[in-house]
Design a protein around this motif. Structure first.
Motif, PDB file in Angstrom:
ATOM      1  N   HIS A  18       0.941  -1.322   0.004  1.00 46.94           N
ATOM      2  CA  HIS A  18       0.133  -0.224  -0.378  1.00 46.94           C
ATOM      3  C   HIS A  18       0.907   1.305   0.386  1.00 46.94           C
ATOM      4  CE1 HIS A  18      -4.598  -1.430   0.701  1.00 46.94           C
ATOM      5  NE2 HIS A  18      -3.763  -2.246   1.092  1.00 46.94           N
ATOM      6  N   ARG A  19       0.523   1.983   0.101  1.00 48.76           N
ATOM      7  CA  ARG A  19       0.425   3.652   0.043  1.00 48.76           C
ATOM      8  C   ARG A  19       0.599   3.710   1.117  1.00 48.76           C
ATOM      9  NH1 ARG A  19       2.516   6.198  -4.890  1.00 48.76           N
ATOM     10  NH2 ARG A  19       3.932   6.902  -3.176  1.00 48.76           N
ATOM     11  N   ASP A  72      -6.022   6.087   4.654  1.00 53.52           N
ATOM     12  CA  ASP A  72      -6.831   6.856   3.572  1.00 53.52           C
ATOM     13  C   ASP A  72      -7.626   6.525   2.705  1.00 53.52           C
ATOM     14  OD1 ASP A  72      -4.427   8.933   4.321  1.00 53.52           O
ATOM     15  OD2 ASP A  72      -3.244   9.304   2.524  1.00 53.52           O
ATOM     16  N   HIS A  94      -7.523   3.310   0.751  1.00 56.40           N
ATOM     17  CA  HIS A  94      -7.374   2.907  -0.292  1.00 56.40           C
ATOM     18  C   HIS A  94      -7.068   1.367   0.145  1.00 56.40           C
ATOM     19  CE1 HIS A  94      -6.185   6.195  -2.671  1.00 56.40           C
ATOM     20  NE2 HIS A  94      -5.538   6.754  -1.896  1.00 56.40           N
ATOM     21  N   HIS A 127      -8.009  -2.985  -7.084  1.00 54.39           N
ATOM     22  CA  HIS A 127      -7.772  -0.878  -6.907  1.00 54.39           C
ATOM     23  C   HIS A 127      -9.283  -0.245  -6.395  1.00 54.39           C
ATOM     24  CE1 HIS A 127      -3.173  -1.374  -6.586  1.00 54.39           C
ATOM     25  NE2 HIS A 127      -3.286  -1.951  -7.408  1.00 54.39           N
ATOM     26  N   THR A 129     -10.918   2.846  -3.609  1.00 57.07           N
ATOM     27  CA  THR A 129     -10.970   4.099  -2.685  1.00 57.07           C
ATOM     28  C   THR A 129     -11.850   4.322  -1.823  1.00 57.07           C
ATOM     29  OG1 THR A 129      -9.714   6.066  -1.769  1.00 57.07           O
ATOM     30  CG2 THR A 129     -10.928   5.818  -3.569  1.00 57.07           C
ATOM     31  N   LYS A 151     -12.302   7.135  -0.315  1.00 59.14           N
ATOM     32  CA  LYS A 151     -12.011   8.415  -0.168  1.00 59.14           C
ATOM     33  C   LYS A 151     -12.701   8.825   1.388  1.00 59.14           C
ATOM     34  CE  LYS A 151     -14.813   8.853  -4.286  1.00 59.14           C
ATOM     35  NZ  LYS A 151     -15.399   9.658  -5.164  1.00 59.14           N
TER      36      LYS A 151
END
Length: 897
Positions: A54-55, A76, A78, A92, A94, A96
């Motif tokens: 993940h980021r 976040d 995601h 992937h 999100t 949000k």
């Protein structure tokens, strides 16, 4: 040399934050480790890290009831949807916003997500084995409905067993009951009465009772009851349903309290099948209670800090706990009161690492004063040494690999016996020094250490523990030491811009100084002892001839190592190249390449001959770490400075989160319980495996292992339309063409299919099949047979395969030893394991026979045994029979009755 190293595993960290998950069969545990997910196989005692990343750090995990799909959500919001058996990221997505709760329904058709104050219910993405057409959906995430009603963050979601209703618990002191679809006569209900935020709400097995648990330690039991103060209907009066519903609702029937000496409840889990309630407290204690009587079964202290998460497996036998501050992960079997898994990573930054000479273990040292030995194959820490009282700065193996030496800031050098796991020798200097570097003679007779306090090199004898000599000559602190692999000289690098080559075994000790342009950070010898690599503070790599004491070549690595901006940087990453350098360098096993890492997110691999950058490996893409971004977002820059550096602890909603327990002025080492909010990404140590097939790096994320042997699950070769699993089985069972079936299975390269064909081949046909096998499949067959020898109970069958391969293709294996080295090591390890197990079994049988023969003989038993040609031994109530061999009188063991 091959350079296609790929990430294969993450060691050194076992739990970071978020929730833990058991697989449906209870054999595996999923744990979030930073921005990755590690799977611990509790039955086979192995672990592996899923390849995606993940980021941001992972906040929540969700697993379908079938265990085939994994949802991982970062801070976040995601999402990555992963196929667990295939280890492939499918999609992937999100939400949000940050996600605080995630739960799949027991039916597996929906999952509920707590996003802030709202709850979103989504349809579960289908897989090919669920669809009629066998295809994935075009839009895998379809929203079913959004539920609103809470006034604060949702902390927990639990489904009923029939998947029609679910409970939500929030920080607004309430729990609520929701229905998935509109139900006749059902109205969403609020359960209020707690004085602090509700951590969890759970249905009982019959769904007639609800349990709610709040942070202050209150457990409320709810039941659907009629108001006792309501007037009773008269006998001749018809009861109206609406009137009855008005008086009947969910009411508190029992109130219980944990009473844990002002400790708050951090997490809770309830197992409806066995009525077990587990609670983890902020003082590191967990309690196990039986509901609905609230009988305490036992309590246990498992950590010095908060227990962040607890979960129970499907059968209710195992409890899993995670404590993030110290990085602890525990699996506890409460009935036998024993640990199934007990792992803990370093809770401070790692300083050094080294491979054992056989390549099966990795030793790491850290600022927390601990030395950990990690098993490469299983991924587990097998031993931890805690004798050092301060940070451990360096570690080195003796050549044979059974003795480890470590240096520490506490002023001691310690020698460890890795056979008995004990500290058998401690070396100290006449004055108190903080040792920062270490070198060991390949013979293991002499150990050298350098310090940042003194400019001398101290030399001890390992046999006697006596200080032999002090080498003076440097004019600055000594940063690194290295012995030549042939044991001839020792090299020291210092902050005085020099590297000195010492001949300490000559009659007159001499030193040859090499002048450099900046402070020396690390030195490394080529395996043939003829060349020396030096890394300096200005980002340069220089290569020197040891015999001539002359520089041969050099590489400017400033541009290669630069990358990634810290929050406090005022310049772009491209313009901040002057601040980066390599703090750790190592030669590859064949001496053709140099691996370098430093205060950057990159690991660089250079060719020594051509002086070119072969490849750059990115350590982490985790934005929760400082220094992973190339460009900073100007929106995050406030009047008070970067938003990431603003302390938001005082704005937390809970009192426990607002209290600052850190020591004033401490940044590192003074307060081991507190970590930085955004630690800086860096590489503190690198090491090549002795085989050259993998390398490891100690980083902020943990111990990263990159390997050439990461074989994907599906890697077909020479595939055509006629090669399918069905046709392979047909050739195997109907045509009995074993060679063709084996080749088809290798072409498909699916492990279950290869195993089925492998085990179906009769043992008397093994040599014929191997003789005709094309050479291109020999490495794959060697690797597969080696793994089967370790896992399969058919030991002789596997050994027959090994013998047939070496008899038929031994000449080819010898000529291509370099390309099949990893496969041969797998086979060698498996055969050695079989030998050790058989030797142990034979020893046990011999001891049993000796014990039986040494027992006193009963009179009647001896007479009866003599008539039957047997010797009967009587011992209490057990009777054993030992048949006597007529030839030599030795006993052959038959068995125990």
């Amino acid at each position: 040399m091959k350079t296609e190293f790929k990430f294969s595993n993450l060691l050194g960290t076992v739990y970071s934050q978020g929730n833990l998950l058991f697989s449906p069969d209870g054999s595996c545990l999923f744990s979030p480790v930073g921005n990755r997910v590690t799977v611990f196989d509790l039955v086979n005692n192995k672990s592996h890290t899923l390849p995606f990343a993940h980021r941001k750090n992972i906040a929540r995990l969700g697993l379908t009831p079938r265990g085939n799909l994994l949802l991982s959500v970062d801070e976040d919001g995601h999402v990555i949807l992963t196929n667990v058996p295939r280890r492939i990221a499918l999609h992937h997505f999100t939400f949000k916003s940050s996600v605080s709760a995630l739960a799949f329904s027991p039916s597996g058709r929906h999952f509920a997500v707590g996003v802030g104050r709202n709850i979103q219910v989504w349809h579960t993405p289908s897989t090919p084995d669920q669809n009629v057409d066998g295809e994935l959906e075009f839009a895998p995430f379809v929203l079913h409905r959004v539920y609103a009603g809470h006034y604060d963050t949702v902390q927990s979601i639990e489904w009923s067993s029939d998947s029609r209703f679910f409970l939500s618990a929030a920080k607004d002191l309430t729990a609520r009951i929701w229905s998935l679809d509109p139900e006749e006569g059902f109205v969403p209900t609020t359960l209020a009465g707690h004085r602090e935020g509700v951590l969890g709400a759970y249905f009982s097995k019959d769904q007639e009772t609800i349990y709610t648990i709040s942070k202050d330690g209150a457990v409320f039991q709810w039941a659907y009851l009629r108001n006792p103060n309501a007037p009773e209907p008269e006998e001749d009066q018809e009861v109206d349903d609406e009137d009855e519903d008005f008086h009947t609702r969910w009411r508190i029937t029992e109130r219980h309290y944990f009473l844990q000496n002002n400790a708050k409840v951090n997490c809770a889990a309830y197992h409806a099948e066995s009525n077990l309630l587990v609670a983890g407290f902020s003082n590191g204690v967990f309690g196990l209670y039986e509901m609905p009587e609230f009988n305490m079964i036992h309590t246990l202290s498992i950590s010095q800090n908060d227990i962040d998460f607890v979960t129970i497996n499907k059968t209710g036998e195992w409890l899993a706990f995670g404590a993030s501050k110290l990085g602890q992960l525990l699996v506890w079997e409460w009935q036998s009161e024993s640990y199934i898994l007990k792992q803990q990573g370093h809770f401070d930054s790692m300083n050094a690492l080294i491979y054992s000479p056989d390549g099966q273990k990795i030793v790491t040292t850290a600022d927390d004063g601990k030395i950990k030995v990690w098993d490469v194959n299983s991924g587990f820490c097998i031993v931890t040494f805690t004798e050092h009282s301060s940070g451990v700065t360096a570690c080195e193996f003796a050549k044979k690999g059974n003795v480890l030496f470590t240096s520490s800031l506490d002023g001691s050098i310690r020698a460890w016996d890795l056979t008995r796991y004990r500290n058998f020798r401690t070396f100290t200097a006449p004055t108190r020094l903080s040792f920062s570097s270490l070198a060991v003679d390949p013979s293991g007779e002499v150990v050298c250490a350098g310090s940042l306090d003194s400019f001398d090199i101290h030399i001890w004898s390992v046999q006697t523990g006596q200080l032999l000599d002090r080498l003076a000559g440097h004019e600055g602190p000594i940063s690194s030491l290295a012995f030549a692999p042939n044991g001839g000289v020792v090299v020291s690098g210092s902050w005085d811009h020099t590297v000195r080559i010492w001949s300490i075994f000559d009659r007159t000790q001499t030193s040859e100084p090499l002048q450099l342009q900046a402070d020396v950070l690390d030195v490394a010898f080529r395996p043939d002892s003829r060349q020396l690599a030096v890394s300096t503070l200005d980002g340069q790599l220089t290569f020197w001839s040891v015999s001539d004491a002359e520089q041969q070549s050099g590489v400017d690595g400033r541009r290669d190592v630069s990358g990634g901006r810290k929050i406090t940087d005022r310049r772009t990453a491209a313009n901040a190249a002057g601040t980066k350098s390599f703090s750790a360098i190592r030669y590859s096993a064949d001496g053709t390449c140099v691996l370098a890492g430093g205060n950057s997110k990159y690991i660089c691999l250079y060719s020594v001959d051509s002086l070119v950058l072969l490849k750059k490996y990115t350590v982490s893409i985790n934005l929760s770490l400082s220094g992973t971004q190339e460009f900073l977002n100007s929106k995050l820059l406030t009047e008070a400075g970067p938003a990431g550096l603003i302390d938001e602890q005082g704005d937390a909603s809970d009192l426990e989160d607002r209290i600052d327990r850190t020591l004033p002025g401490s940044t590192r080492g003074g307060d081991p319980s507190a970590r930085k909010r955004m630690p800086e990404v860096r590489v503190t140590g690198v090491a090549f495996a002795p085989t050259g097939r993998s390398f490891c790096a100690a980083s902020t994320e943990g111990l990263l292992i990159y390997s050439l042997d990461t074989m994907p699950l599906f890697d077909p070769i020479d595939l055509d339309l006629a090669v399918t699993p069905a046709s392979t089985i047909h050739v195997l069972e109907k045509e009995k063409d074993y060679l063709k079936a084996l080749v088809m299975a290798f072409r498909l390269n699916e492990a279950p299919l290869i195993r089925q064909v492998f085990e179906a081949i009769p043992h008397n046909n093994i040599s014929l099949v191997v003789d005709e096998l094309p050479v291109v499949y020999v490495p794959r067959l060697l690797c597969f047979v080696g793994m089967q020898t370790e896992e399969s109970p058919h030991l002789e069958f596997c050994l027959l395969w090994v013998q047939a391969i070496l008899n038929s293709h031994g000449e080819w294996v010898r000529e291509n030893r370099a390309s099949v080295d990893a496969e041969l090591r797998t086979v060698s390890r498996a055969v050695g394991q079989v030998r050790d197990e058989l030797r142990r079994l034979a020893d046990e049988n011999c001891f049993t026979i000796d014990y039986l023969l040494s027992q006193p003989v009963g009179t009647n038993g001896a007479q009866n045994g003599a008539q039957n040609g047997q010797k009967t031994i009587t011992n209490g109530t057990d009777t054993q029979e030992v048949e006597m061999d007529d030839d030599d009188g030795d006993a052959e063991w038959i068995g125990l009755d």
